[in-house]
Design a protein around this motif. Structure first.
Motif, PDB file in Angstrom:
ATOM      1  N   ASP A 221     -28.604  11.818  31.403  1.00  0.00           N
ATOM      2  CA  ASP A 221     -29.030  11.276  30.120  1.00  0.00           C
ATOM      3  C   ASP A 221     -30.459  10.758  30.218  1.00  0.00           C
ATOM      4  O   ASP A 221     -30.934  10.390  31.292  1.00  0.00           O
ATOM      5  CB  ASP A 221     -28.073  10.152  29.706  1.00  0.00           C
ATOM      6  CG  ASP A 221     -28.327   9.670  28.302  1.00  0.00           C
ATOM      7  OD1 ASP A 221     -28.525  10.513  27.413  1.00  0.00           O
ATOM      8  OD2 ASP A 221     -28.336   8.452  28.091  1.00  0.00           O
ATOM      9  N   TYR A 222     -31.136  10.723  29.093  1.00  0.00           N
ATOM     10  CA  TYR A 222     -32.536  10.308  29.047  1.00  0.00           C
ATOM     11  C   TYR A 222     -32.709   8.889  28.504  1.00  0.00           C
ATOM     12  O   TYR A 222     -33.824   8.365  28.488  1.00  0.00           O
ATOM     13  CB  TYR A 222     -33.326  11.271  28.146  1.00  0.00           C
ATOM     14  CG  TYR A 222     -32.855  11.262  26.708  1.00  0.00           C
ATOM     15  CD1 TYR A 222     -33.357  10.333  25.793  1.00  0.00           C
ATOM     16  CD2 TYR A 222     -31.907  12.164  26.254  1.00  0.00           C
ATOM     17  CE1 TYR A 222     -32.910  10.299  24.489  1.00  0.00           C
ATOM     18  CE2 TYR A 222     -31.461  12.140  24.947  1.00  0.00           C
ATOM     19  CZ  TYR A 222     -31.967  11.210  24.068  1.00  0.00           C
ATOM     20  OH  TYR A 222     -31.523  11.176  22.777  1.00  0.00           O
ATOM     21  N   SER A 223     -31.630   8.235  28.060  1.00  0.00           N
ATOM     22  CA  SER A 223     -31.738   7.013  27.265  1.00  0.00           C
ATOM     23  C   SER A 223     -32.431   5.864  27.986  1.00  0.00           C
ATOM     24  O   SER A 223     -33.271   5.167  27.401  1.00  0.00           O
ATOM     25  CB  SER A 223     -30.345   6.562  26.806  1.00  0.00           C
ATOM     26  OG  SER A 223     -29.748   7.540  26.001  1.00  0.00           O
ATOM     27  N   PHE A 224     -32.089   5.646  29.266  1.00  0.00           N
ATOM     28  CA  PHE A 224     -32.654   4.491  29.973  1.00  0.00           C
ATOM     29  C   PHE A 224     -34.179   4.616  30.061  1.00  0.00           C
ATOM     30  O   PHE A 224     -34.907   3.669  29.746  1.00  0.00           O
ATOM     31  CB  PHE A 224     -32.057   4.389  31.374  1.00  0.00           C
ATOM     32  CG  PHE A 224     -32.592   3.215  32.163  1.00  0.00           C
ATOM     33  CD1 PHE A 224     -32.067   1.948  31.982  1.00  0.00           C
ATOM     34  CD2 PHE A 224     -33.637   3.378  33.064  1.00  0.00           C
ATOM     35  CE1 PHE A 224     -32.561   0.861  32.688  1.00  0.00           C
ATOM     36  CE2 PHE A 224     -34.135   2.304  33.779  1.00  0.00           C
ATOM     37  CZ  PHE A 224     -33.593   1.029  33.591  1.00  0.00           C
ATOM     38  N   GLY A 225     -34.658   5.771  30.491  1.00  0.00           N
ATOM     39  CA  GLY A 225     -36.099   5.968  30.611  1.00  0.00           C
ATOM     40  C   GLY A 225     -36.806   5.873  29.275  1.00  0.00           C
ATOM     41  O   GLY A 225     -37.894   5.289  29.172  1.00  0.00           O
ATOM     42  N   LEU A 226     -36.192   6.433  28.229  1.00  0.00           N
ATOM     43  CA  LEU A 226     -36.815   6.360  26.906  1.00  0.00           C
ATOM     44  C   LEU A 226     -36.920   4.916  26.436  1.00  0.00           C
ATOM     45  O   LEU A 226     -37.957   4.506  25.894  1.00  0.00           O
ATOM     46  CB  LEU A 226     -35.998   7.179  25.900  1.00  0.00           C
ATOM     47  CG  LEU A 226     -36.490   7.112  24.455  1.00  0.00           C
ATOM     48  CD1 LEU A 226     -37.910   7.658  24.337  1.00  0.00           C
ATOM     49  CD2 LEU A 226     -35.549   7.874  23.529  1.00  0.00           C
ATOM     50  N   ASP A 227     -35.874   4.143  26.648  1.00  0.00           N
ATOM     51  CA  ASP A 227     -35.924   2.739  26.232  1.00  0.00           C
ATOM     52  C   ASP A 227     -37.043   1.979  26.936  1.00  0.00           C
ATOM     53  O   ASP A 227     -37.698   1.116  26.340  1.00  0.00           O
ATOM     54  CB  ASP A 227     -34.581   2.057  26.508  1.00  0.00           C
ATOM     55  CG  ASP A 227     -33.534   2.407  25.463  1.00  0.00           C
ATOM     56  OD1 ASP A 227     -33.909   2.849  24.362  1.00  0.00           O
ATOM     57  OD2 ASP A 227     -32.333   2.235  25.750  1.00  0.00           O
ATOM     58  N   ARG A 228     -37.285   2.298  28.209  1.00  0.00           N
ATOM     59  CA  ARG A 228     -38.353   1.603  28.921  1.00  0.00           C
ATOM     60  C   ARG A 228     -39.731   2.023  28.388  1.00  0.00           C
ATOM     61  O   ARG A 228     -40.648   1.212  28.302  1.00  0.00           O
ATOM     62  CB  ARG A 228     -38.263   1.910  30.423  1.00  0.00           C
ATOM     63  CG  ARG A 228     -36.926   1.531  31.075  1.00  0.00           C
ATOM     64  CD  ARG A 228     -36.616   0.036  31.053  1.00  0.00           C
ATOM     65  NE  ARG A 228     -36.272  -0.532  29.767  1.00  0.00           N
ATOM     66  CZ  ARG A 228     -35.066  -0.373  29.175  1.00  0.00           C
ATOM     67  NH1 ARG A 228     -34.115   0.346  29.747  1.00  0.00           N
ATOM     68  NH2 ARG A 228     -34.835  -0.954  28.023  1.00  0.00           N
ATOM     69  N   ILE A 229     -39.868   3.297  28.021  1.00  0.00           N
ATOM     70  CA  ILE A 229     -41.120   3.757  27.403  1.00  0.00           C
ATOM     71  C   ILE A 229     -41.337   3.038  26.075  1.00  0.00           C
ATOM     72  O   ILE A 229     -42.443   2.553  25.787  1.00  0.00           O
ATOM     73  CB  ILE A 229     -41.089   5.280  27.192  1.00  0.00           C
ATOM     74  CG1 ILE A 229     -41.156   6.008  28.536  1.00  0.00           C
ATOM     75  CG2 ILE A 229     -42.256   5.733  26.307  1.00  0.00           C
ATOM     76  CD1 ILE A 229     -40.966   7.508  28.437  1.00  0.00           C
ATOM     77  N   LEU A 230     -40.280   2.943  25.270  1.00  0.00           N
ATOM     78  CA  LEU A 230     -40.407   2.284  23.968  1.00  0.00           C
ATOM     79  C   LEU A 230     -40.678   0.793  24.126  1.00  0.00           C
ATOM     80  O   LEU A 230     -41.369   0.193  23.293  1.00  0.00           O
ATOM     81  CB  LEU A 230     -39.152   2.529  23.133  1.00  0.00           C
ATOM     82  CG  LEU A 230     -38.857   4.000  22.804  1.00  0.00           C
ATOM     83  CD1 LEU A 230     -37.654   4.107  21.876  1.00  0.00           C
ATOM     84  CD2 LEU A 230     -40.065   4.691  22.201  1.00  0.00           C
ATOM     85  N   ASP A 231     -40.154   0.192  25.195  1.00  0.00           N
ATOM     86  CA  ASP A 231     -40.495  -1.212  25.485  1.00  0.00           C
ATOM     87  C   ASP A 231     -42.004  -1.344  25.683  1.00  0.00           C
ATOM     88  O   ASP A 231     -42.631  -2.297  25.200  1.00  0.00           O
ATOM     89  CB  ASP A 231     -39.770  -1.692  26.738  1.00  0.00           C
ATOM     90  CG  ASP A 231     -38.276  -1.912  26.507  1.00  0.00           C
ATOM     91  OD1 ASP A 231     -37.855  -1.978  25.344  1.00  0.00           O
ATOM     92  OD2 ASP A 231     -37.544  -2.005  27.517  1.00  0.00           O
ATOM     93  N   GLY A 232     -42.566  -0.394  26.415  1.00  0.00           N
ATOM     94  CA  GLY A 232     -44.011  -0.418  26.644  1.00  0.00           C
ATOM     95  C   GLY A 232     -44.788  -0.225  25.360  1.00  0.00           C
ATOM     96  O   GLY A 232     -45.822  -0.877  25.140  1.00  0.00           O
ATOM     97  N   VAL A 233     -44.329   0.676  24.497  1.00  0.00           N
ATOM     98  CA  VAL A 233     -44.991   0.888  23.213  1.00  0.00           C
ATOM     99  C   VAL A 233     -44.935  -0.376  22.373  1.00  0.00           C
ATOM    100  O   VAL A 233     -45.917  -0.757  21.712  1.00  0.00           O
ATOM    101  CB  VAL A 233     -44.330   2.071  22.461  1.00  0.00           C
ATOM    102  CG1 VAL A 233     -44.923   2.219  21.060  1.00  0.00           C
ATOM    103  CG2 VAL A 233     -44.513   3.368  23.243  1.00  0.00           C
TER     104      VAL A 233
END
Length: 244
Positions: A220-232
């Motif tokens: 799944d991609y969810s964990f990494g995406l959430d961390r990217i969105l945290d940075g955004v």
């Protein structure tokens, strides 16, 4: 825009009327995508697509100049933007997650996309439509246009890399295989030799949450995406939206 790309855009934007029989760009693109879905990108050739359509290879060349143009056609064909992405997003974060989910579904349905040679930025009408929808989600965040483009590129690259990893893992990315890997780690992670790993295993860090449905038990991609969105989100809060 070079002549080849210009001709391709003109034909995609204003296709000739489809006849009951005969070749057309949509039929060619559909057939090529079906060949790739069934046998992977290596199975795609002008000859095989022509054969699938019941025509000679030379007949296909009257509509498509070569394999590179064929690859662009089939990519544009499967990359039609789903209607849901035209609907207003609740907020930018929810909107990007919706965009990524739609991307993930497309990439899983047509895993050959991640094998396409990258010769430059997205150039087909539907590819640019995906970029447009992602940029629209960031409207109102206060980010500069350059930062918006950077965010979209970062997220798109992450989704592409995640999909490629999932495709490379193949059956090993299934819930059953990952569960077996977790069990194997439990037997190998000696507390004296790998104390940090042992602690993670004992805490269930490599397990699925109890009751997770089978369709979610895969890479799944969810964990990494959430961390990217945290940075955004941090970038947005920093007030850098006026420029660099």
């Amino acid at each position: 825009m070079d002549d080849t790309l210009g001709r391709l855009w003109a034909r995609l934007d204003d296709p000739a009327p489809e006849r009951r029989a005969g070749l057309s760009l949509p039929r060619i693109a559909r057939a090529a995508a079906e060949v790739a879905d069934e046998g992977g990108l290596d199975a795609v050739s002008m000859a095989r697509v022509a054969e699938r359509l019941g025509f000679t290879t030379m007949a296909l060349y009257r509509h498509v100049r070569g394999k590179q143009e064929l690859l662009l056609l089939m990519l544009d064909f499967v990359a039609e933007v789903p209607a849901e992405l035209d609907e207003p997003a609740a907020d930018w974060r929810w909107g990007l997650r919706r965009w990524c989910r739609a991307q993930w579904e497309m990439l899983r349905a047509h895993s050959w996309i991640v094998r396409l040679p990258i010769t430059g930025p997205p150039v087909t009408p539907n590819q640019l439509a995906w970029t447009d929808r992602a940029l629209a989600v960031l409207r109102g965040t206060g980010l500069s246009e350059a930062d918006k483009a950077g965010v979209v590129l970062l997220v798109a690259n992450y989704m592409h890399s995640s999909a490629r990893l999932g495709a490379d893992l193949g059956p090993a990315a299934s819930g059953e295989s990952i569960a077996a890997h977790s069990a194997l780690l439990g037997s190998l992670a000696d507390a004296r030799r790998y104390p940090a790993l042992r602690a993670a295993v004992d805490a269930g860090a490599f397990d699925y949450p109890a009751g997770a449905p089978e369709e979610e038990r895969r890479f799944d991609y969810s964990f990494g995406l959430d961390r990217i969105l945290d940075g955004v989100e941090c970038l947005i809060r920093s007030g850098r939206g006026g420029g660099r």
